[in-house]
Design an enzyme around this catalytic site. Structure first.
Site, PDB file in Angstrom:
ATOM      1  N   GLY A  17       7.062 -15.632  -0.231  1.00 33.76           N
ATOM      2  CA  GLY A  17       7.868 -14.440  -0.015  1.00 33.76           C
ATOM      3  C   GLY A  17       6.963 -13.243   0.197  1.00 33.76           C
ATOM      4  O   GLY A  17       5.748 -13.322  -0.042  1.00 33.76           O
TER       5      GLY A  17
ATOM      6  N   GLN B 141       4.131  -4.604   0.333  1.00 36.14           N
ATOM      7  CA  GLN B 141       2.832  -5.299   0.342  1.00 36.14           C
ATOM      8  C   GLN B 141       2.053  -5.080   1.643  1.00 36.14           C
ATOM      9  O   GLN B 141       0.855  -5.352   1.687  1.00 36.14           O
ATOM     10  CB  GLN B 141       3.015  -6.797   0.090  1.00 36.14           C
ATOM     11  CG  GLN B 141       3.476  -7.113  -1.332  1.00 36.14           C
ATOM     12  CD  GLN B 141       3.681  -8.599  -1.528  1.00 36.14           C
ATOM     13  OE1 GLN B 141       4.744  -9.120  -1.237  1.00 36.14           O
ATOM     14  NE2 GLN B 141       2.662  -9.293  -1.991  1.00 36.14           N
TER      15      GLN B 141
ATOM     16  N   CYS C 132       0.792 -14.376  -6.235  1.00 41.71           N
ATOM     17  CA  CYS C 132       1.228 -13.253  -5.398  1.00 41.71           C
ATOM     18  C   CYS C 132       0.137 -13.002  -4.362  1.00 41.71           C
ATOM     19  O   CYS C 132      -1.054 -13.008  -4.702  1.00 41.71           O
ATOM     20  CB  CYS C 132       1.427 -12.017  -6.268  1.00 41.71           C
ATOM     21  SG  CYS C 132       1.941 -10.557  -5.350  1.00 41.71           S
ATOM     22  N   LEU C 133       0.550 -12.765  -3.120  1.00 43.96           N
ATOM     23  CA  LEU C 133      -0.441 -12.511  -2.065  1.00 43.96           C
ATOM     24  C   LEU C 133      -1.219 -11.219  -2.337  1.00 43.96           C
ATOM     25  O   LEU C 133      -2.301 -11.033  -1.794  1.00 43.96           O
ATOM     26  CB  LEU C 133       0.236 -12.444  -0.695  1.00 43.96           C
ATOM     27  CG  LEU C 133       0.893 -13.747  -0.214  1.00 43.96           C
ATOM     28  CD1 LEU C 133       1.535 -13.545   1.154  1.00 43.96           C
ATOM     29  CD2 LEU C 133      -0.097 -14.901  -0.174  1.00 43.96           C
TER      30      LEU C 133
ATOM     31  N   HIS D  82      10.801 -12.081  -8.244  1.00 39.61           N
ATOM     32  CA  HIS D  82       9.425 -11.614  -8.015  1.00 39.61           C
ATOM     33  C   HIS D  82       9.396 -10.577  -6.890  1.00 39.61           C
ATOM     34  O   HIS D  82       8.782  -9.506  -7.032  1.00 39.61           O
ATOM     35  CB  HIS D  82       8.549 -12.833  -7.677  1.00 39.61           C
ATOM     36  CG  HIS D  82       7.144 -12.514  -7.283  1.00 39.61           C
ATOM     37  ND1 HIS D  82       6.046 -12.953  -7.998  1.00 39.61           N
ATOM     38  CD2 HIS D  82       6.622 -11.804  -6.240  1.00 39.61           C
ATOM     39  CE1 HIS D  82       4.947 -12.526  -7.418  1.00 39.61           C
ATOM     40  NE2 HIS D  82       5.260 -11.825  -6.343  1.00 39.61           N
ATOM     41  N   GLU D  83      10.062 -10.885  -5.775  1.00 41.73           N
ATOM     42  CA  GLU D  83      10.023  -9.972  -4.618  1.00 41.73           C
ATOM     43  C   GLU D  83      10.759  -8.664  -4.934  1.00 41.73           C
ATOM     44  O   GLU D  83      10.323  -7.585  -4.524  1.00 41.73           O
ATOM     45  CB  GLU D  83      10.617 -10.632  -3.375  1.00 41.73           C
ATOM     46  CG  GLU D  83       9.874 -11.880  -2.885  1.00 41.73           C
ATOM     47  CD  GLU D  83       8.367 -11.707  -2.740  1.00 41.73           C
ATOM     48  OE1 GLU D  83       7.906 -10.583  -2.455  1.00 41.73           O
ATOM     49  OE2 GLU D  83       7.651 -12.706  -2.939  1.00 41.73           O
TER      50      GLU D  83
ATOM     51  N   HIS E 208       8.666  -6.150  -6.712  1.00 43.45           N
ATOM     52  CA  HIS E 208       7.744  -5.393  -5.844  1.00 43.45           C
ATOM     53  C   HIS E 208       8.372  -4.078  -5.379  1.00 43.45           C
ATOM     54  O   HIS E 208       7.674  -3.074  -5.232  1.00 43.45           O
ATOM     55  CB  HIS E 208       7.389  -6.212  -4.596  1.00 43.45           C
ATOM     56  CG  HIS E 208       6.258  -7.174  -4.783  1.00 43.45           C
ATOM     57  ND1 HIS E 208       4.987  -6.779  -5.115  1.00 43.45           N
ATOM     58  CD2 HIS E 208       6.195  -8.522  -4.641  1.00 43.45           C
ATOM     59  CE1 HIS E 208       4.192  -7.848  -5.185  1.00 43.45           C
ATOM     60  NE2 HIS E 208       4.899  -8.917  -4.913  1.00 43.45           N
TER      61      HIS E 208
HETATM   62 NI    NI Z   1       4.138 -10.852  -4.856  1.00 46.26          NI
END
Ligand code: NI
Length: 174
Positions: A47, A52, A100-101, A142-143, A146
C-alpha cells in the site's frame, strides 16, 4: 511510468496531517494516483499513502495479487481510496508484523483491529464500503495512519519486536 521519490522516516512531511480531496475526476487526481501506483509497484509495496511521495492529500492505494515482501498474505484487490475512514467491527485486536516503504528494511509487531468496515471514494467520487479482516484490515489501518502523520513504529508496544527484516528472519521471529 513515473516512480516518485519515497519520503523516509525522519522527513517531517511524514508527520503532517493530509487534507481531504474536494474535487474528484480531475487530471491532477488521476496523475497523483498513477504516480502512486507506479511508485508502489516499483517498490513491491502492499500500500501507499500520497504523503509518502510528499503530497499532503487524503489518498491511499493498496492491493496486490502476490507480494514478495509479504509472501504469506492473500491477494487484496487493487484499490484507490480517497478521504478514507474506518471503524472496528468488534474491537478484537490482533498483533502482526508490518513494514513500510518509508522505513525500509525493517519490521515491527503492531496491534491492529482484526475486523473493520472501511469506506472512502474512488477517483470519480463514488463511495466504496467494505468489511474486511486480517491483513487487508491491517494494510488499510496502516495507510490511514499515514494520513494523520503516524507511522507503524509509533504503535509498536514492545521494541524487542522491532528490527531489521534480515535479522528478524535469521532469528525466526516471524
Ligand atoms: Ni507505510
Amino acid at each position: 511510468m513515473t516512480e516518485k521519490k519515497l519520503l523516509k522516516m525522519g522527513n517531517p512531511i511524514l508527520r503532517e496531517i493530509a487534507k481531504p480531496i474536494k474535487n474528484f475526476n480531475t487530471p491532477e487526481l488521476y496523475q497523483l494516483i498513477e504516480d502512486m501506483k507506479d511508485t508502489m509497484v516499483a517498490n513491491d509495496g502492499a500500500g501507499l499513502a500520497a504523503i509518502q511521495i510528499g503530497i499532503l492529500k487524503r489518498v491511499i492505494i493498496f492491493g496486490f495479487k502476490q507480494n514478495p515482501r509479504y509472501p504469506q498474505s492473500p491477494a487484496i484487490p487493487l484499490t484507490v481510496l480517497i478521504n478514507p475512514q474506518y471503524t472496528s467491527l468488534d474491537n478484537e485486536i490482533e498483533s502482526g508484523w508490518e513494514g513500510c516503504l518509508s522505513v525500509p528494511g525493517m519490521r515491527g509487531l503492531v496491534p491492529r483491529f482484526k475486523k473493520i468496515q472501511y469506506s472512502g471514494y474512488d477517483v470519480l467520487g463514488k463511495k466504496i464500503t467494505r468489511e474486511v479482516s486480517d491483513f487487508h484490515a491491517r494494510v488499510v489501518q496502516h495507510e490511514l495512519d499515514h494520513l494523520d502523520g503516524l507511522l507503524y513504529v509509533d504503535k509498536i508496544e514492545d521494541h524487542a519486536n522491532f528490527g531489521f527484516t534480515q535479522e528478524l528472519e535469521l532469528a525466526n521471529a516471524y
